[in-house]
Write a protein that holds these residues in place. Structure first.
Motif, PDB file in Angstrom:
ATOM      1  N   ILE A 180       2.624 -12.322  31.218  1.00  0.00           N
ATOM      2  CA  ILE A 180       2.364 -13.165  30.835  1.00  0.00           C
ATOM      3  C   ILE A 180       0.966 -13.423  30.195  1.00  0.00           C
ATOM      4  CG2 ILE A 180       2.167 -16.365  30.570  1.00  0.00           C
ATOM      5  CD1 ILE A 180       3.167 -16.830  32.871  1.00  0.00           C
ATOM      6  N   GLY A 181       0.048 -13.532  30.600  1.00  0.00           N
ATOM      7  CA  GLY A 181      -1.214 -12.427  29.970  1.00  0.00           C
ATOM      8  C   GLY A 181      -1.218 -11.083  29.643  1.00  0.00           C
ATOM      9  N   PHE A 182      -0.789 -10.895  29.945  1.00  0.00           N
ATOM     10  CA  PHE A 182      -0.269  -9.578  29.338  1.00  0.00           C
ATOM     11  C   PHE A 182      -0.039  -9.723  28.140  1.00  0.00           C
ATOM     12  CE2 PHE A 182      -1.185  -6.711  33.109  1.00  0.00           C
ATOM     13  CZ  PHE A 182      -2.272  -6.401  33.576  1.00  0.00           C
ATOM     14  N   GLY A 183       1.160 -10.417  27.554  1.00  0.00           N
ATOM     15  CA  GLY A 183       1.371 -10.408  26.279  1.00  0.00           C
ATOM     16  C   GLY A 183       1.414 -11.017  25.664  1.00  0.00           C
ATOM     17  N   ALA A 184      -0.071 -12.476  26.308  1.00  0.00           N
ATOM     18  CA  ALA A 184      -0.896 -12.925  25.229  1.00  0.00           C
ATOM     19  C   ALA A 184      -1.544 -11.889  24.647  1.00  0.00           C
ATOM     20  CB  ALA A 184      -1.499 -14.089  25.789  1.00  0.00           C
ATOM     21  N   ALA A 185      -2.402 -11.474  25.873  1.00  0.00           N
ATOM     22  CA  ALA A 185      -3.694 -10.594  25.020  1.00  0.00           C
ATOM     23  C   ALA A 185      -2.904  -9.469  24.045  1.00  0.00           C
ATOM     24  CB  ALA A 185      -3.840  -9.344  26.087  1.00  0.00           C
ATOM     25  N   ASP A 186      -1.719  -9.260  24.566  1.00  0.00           N
ATOM     26  CA  ASP A 186      -0.900  -8.382  23.397  1.00  0.00           C
ATOM     27  C   ASP A 186      -1.223  -8.583  21.747  1.00  0.00           C
ATOM     28  OD1 ASP A 186       1.748  -7.230  21.711  1.00  0.00           O
ATOM     29  OD2 ASP A 186       0.924  -5.461  23.150  1.00  0.00           O
ATOM     30  N   GLY A 187      -0.768 -10.127  22.084  1.00  0.00           N
ATOM     31  CA  GLY A 187      -0.713 -10.691  20.155  1.00  0.00           C
ATOM     32  C   GLY A 187       0.225 -10.872  19.817  1.00  0.00           C
ATOM     33  N   ARG A 188       0.892 -10.252  19.902  1.00  0.00           N
ATOM     34  CA  ARG A 188       3.105 -10.488  19.162  1.00  0.00           C
ATOM     35  C   ARG A 188       3.685 -11.515  19.808  1.00  0.00           C
ATOM     36  NH1 ARG A 188       5.003  -4.600  20.552  1.00  0.00           N
ATOM     37  NH2 ARG A 188       3.719  -4.366  22.151  1.00  0.00           N
ATOM     38  N   ARG A 189       4.170 -12.293  18.783  1.00  0.00           N
ATOM     39  CA  ARG A 189       4.627 -13.656  19.155  1.00  0.00           C
ATOM     40  C   ARG A 189       5.601 -12.797  19.980  1.00  0.00           C
ATOM     41  NH1 ARG A 189       4.934 -19.143  15.874  1.00  0.00           N
ATOM     42  NH2 ARG A 189       3.411 -19.596  16.654  1.00  0.00           N
ATOM     43  N   SER A 190       6.472 -12.295  19.800  1.00  0.00           N
ATOM     44  CA  SER A 190       7.994 -11.667  20.636  1.00  0.00           C
ATOM     45  C   SER A 190       7.707 -10.885  22.436  1.00  0.00           C
ATOM     46  CB  SER A 190       8.441 -10.971  19.732  1.00  0.00           C
ATOM     47  OG  SER A 190       8.231  -9.074  19.578  1.00  0.00           O
ATOM     48  N   VAL A 191       7.053  -9.678  22.008  1.00  0.00           N
ATOM     49  CA  VAL A 191       5.940  -9.911  23.287  1.00  0.00           C
ATOM     50  C   VAL A 191       5.480 -11.080  24.554  1.00  0.00           C
ATOM     51  CG1 VAL A 191       4.169  -8.160  24.532  1.00  0.00           C
ATOM     52  CG2 VAL A 191       6.017  -7.591  22.044  1.00  0.00           C
ATOM     53  N   PHE A 192       4.980 -12.105  23.664  1.00  0.00           N
ATOM     54  CA  PHE A 192       4.959 -12.883  24.561  1.00  0.00           C
ATOM     55  C   PHE A 192       5.740 -13.379  25.515  1.00  0.00           C
ATOM     56  CE2 PHE A 192       3.946 -17.685  25.177  1.00  0.00           C
ATOM     57  CZ  PHE A 192       3.144 -17.222  26.161  1.00  0.00           C
ATOM     58  N   TRP A 193       7.000 -13.859  24.788  1.00  0.00           N
ATOM     59  CA  TRP A 193       7.977 -13.886  24.981  1.00  0.00           C
ATOM     60  C   TRP A 193       9.190 -13.702  25.527  1.00  0.00           C
ATOM     61  CZ3 TRP A 193       7.353 -19.671  25.335  1.00  0.00           C
ATOM     62  CH2 TRP A 193       7.481 -20.536  23.996  1.00  0.00           C
ATOM     63  N   SER A 194       8.884 -12.619  25.301  1.00  0.00           N
ATOM     64  CA  SER A 194       9.334 -11.878  26.284  1.00  0.00           C
ATOM     65  C   SER A 194       9.293 -11.788  27.873  1.00  0.00           C
ATOM     66  CB  SER A 194       9.683 -10.325  25.799  1.00  0.00           C
ATOM     67  OG  SER A 194       9.737  -9.912  24.939  1.00  0.00           O
ATOM     68  N   GLU A 195       7.307 -11.589  28.245  1.00  0.00           N
ATOM     69  CA  GLU A 195       6.470 -11.063  29.442  1.00  0.00           C
ATOM     70  C   GLU A 195       6.926 -13.050  29.983  1.00  0.00           C
ATOM     71  OE1 GLU A 195       5.773  -8.887  29.966  1.00  0.00           O
ATOM     72  OE2 GLU A 195       5.439  -7.500  28.655  1.00  0.00           O
ATOM     73  N   LEU A 196       7.155 -13.974  28.801  1.00  0.00           N
ATOM     74  CA  LEU A 196       7.451 -15.000  29.693  1.00  0.00           C
ATOM     75  C   LEU A 196       8.616 -15.152  30.695  1.00  0.00           C
ATOM     76  CD1 LEU A 196       6.860 -17.744  30.362  1.00  0.00           C
ATOM     77  CD2 LEU A 196       7.218 -18.411  28.142  1.00  0.00           C
ATOM     78  N   ALA A 197      10.030 -14.773  29.984  1.00  0.00           N
ATOM     79  CA  ALA A 197      11.023 -14.743  30.278  1.00  0.00           C
ATOM     80  C   ALA A 197      11.065 -13.832  31.335  1.00  0.00           C
ATOM     81  CB  ALA A 197      11.891 -14.634  29.454  1.00  0.00           C
ATOM     82  N   VAL A 198      10.623 -12.668  31.534  1.00  0.00           N
ATOM     83  CA  VAL A 198      10.545 -11.951  32.456  1.00  0.00           C
ATOM     84  C   VAL A 198       9.852 -12.090  33.622  1.00  0.00           C
ATOM     85  CG1 VAL A 198      10.192  -9.749  33.666  1.00  0.00           C
ATOM     86  CG2 VAL A 198      10.954  -9.928  31.489  1.00  0.00           C
ATOM     87  N   ALA A 199       8.635 -13.097  33.799  1.00  0.00           N
ATOM     88  CA  ALA A 199       7.696 -14.171  34.651  1.00  0.00           C
ATOM     89  C   ALA A 199       8.621 -14.621  35.671  1.00  0.00           C
ATOM     90  CB  ALA A 199       6.436 -14.610  34.134  1.00  0.00           C
ATOM     91  N   LEU A 200       9.656 -15.594  35.091  1.00  0.00           N
ATOM     92  CA  LEU A 200       9.988 -16.396  35.066  1.00  0.00           C
ATOM     93  C   LEU A 200      11.900 -16.238  35.911  1.00  0.00           C
ATOM     94  CD1 LEU A 200      10.275 -19.132  31.717  1.00  0.00           C
ATOM     95  CD2 LEU A 200       9.373 -19.232  34.052  1.00  0.00           C
ATOM     96  N   VAL A 201      11.788 -14.716  35.803  1.00  0.00           N
ATOM     97  CA  VAL A 201      12.581 -14.522  37.066  1.00  0.00           C
ATOM     98  C   VAL A 201      12.169 -14.227  38.291  1.00  0.00           C
ATOM     99  CG1 VAL A 201      14.269 -12.196  36.786  1.00  0.00           C
ATOM    100  CG2 VAL A 201      13.817 -13.423  34.960  1.00  0.00           C
TER     101      VAL A 201
END
Length: 128
Positions: free
Chosen positions: A43-64
């Motif tokens: 989630i942190g890597f996704g937030a640091a990446d800066g792309r919204r789609s990447v953040f939401w993808s990383e969050l979804a997988v973290a929830l898994v």
């Protein structure tokens, strides 16, 4: 990238003996918290990446991975080492990936080694 892998192994060696001192239910709870935390790192890597789609993808997988942690507690312990092994695959998926979060190159071997060693250790611990 040998040094990060060795650091992942060292972290495994330092942390896993705690499981030997705990009752099995407490050991599984510790493993579940560990799985949820390492899944959440992205989630942190996704937030640091800066792309919204990447953040939401990383969050979804973290929830898994969080769901696998809960399943390991409420359903069957096998969900925990399975979740750790799948996390290692998720780490590898980030190696040179374009559409996933940009992750420091050292993190991937570090985490893959820890994840796979911890998964194998939990299987051995719970089947003895």
């Amino acid at each position: 990238m040998v040094a990060p892998a060795w650091i992942g192994f060292a972290l495994f060696v330092v942390t896993m003996p705690a499981h030997l001192l705990l009752e099995q239910a407490d050991s599984l709870a510790l493993a579940a918290v560990t799985l949820a935390l390492i899944g959440g790192a992205y989630i942190g890597f996704g937030a640091a990446d800066g792309r919204r789609s990447v953040f939401w993808s990383e969050l979804a997988v973290a929830l898994v991975f969080g769901a696998a942690a809960v399943a390991g507690l409420l359903w069957h312990w096998v969900a925990l080492p399975l979740g750790l092994a799948l996390h290692a695959l998720w780490d590898l998926a980030h190696h040179n990936a374009v559409r996933l979060a940009r992750v420091p190159h050292w993190y991937i071997p570090f985490c893959v080694v820890f994840d796979l060693m911890a998964a194998a250790f939990l299987v051995l611990l719970c089947t003895r």
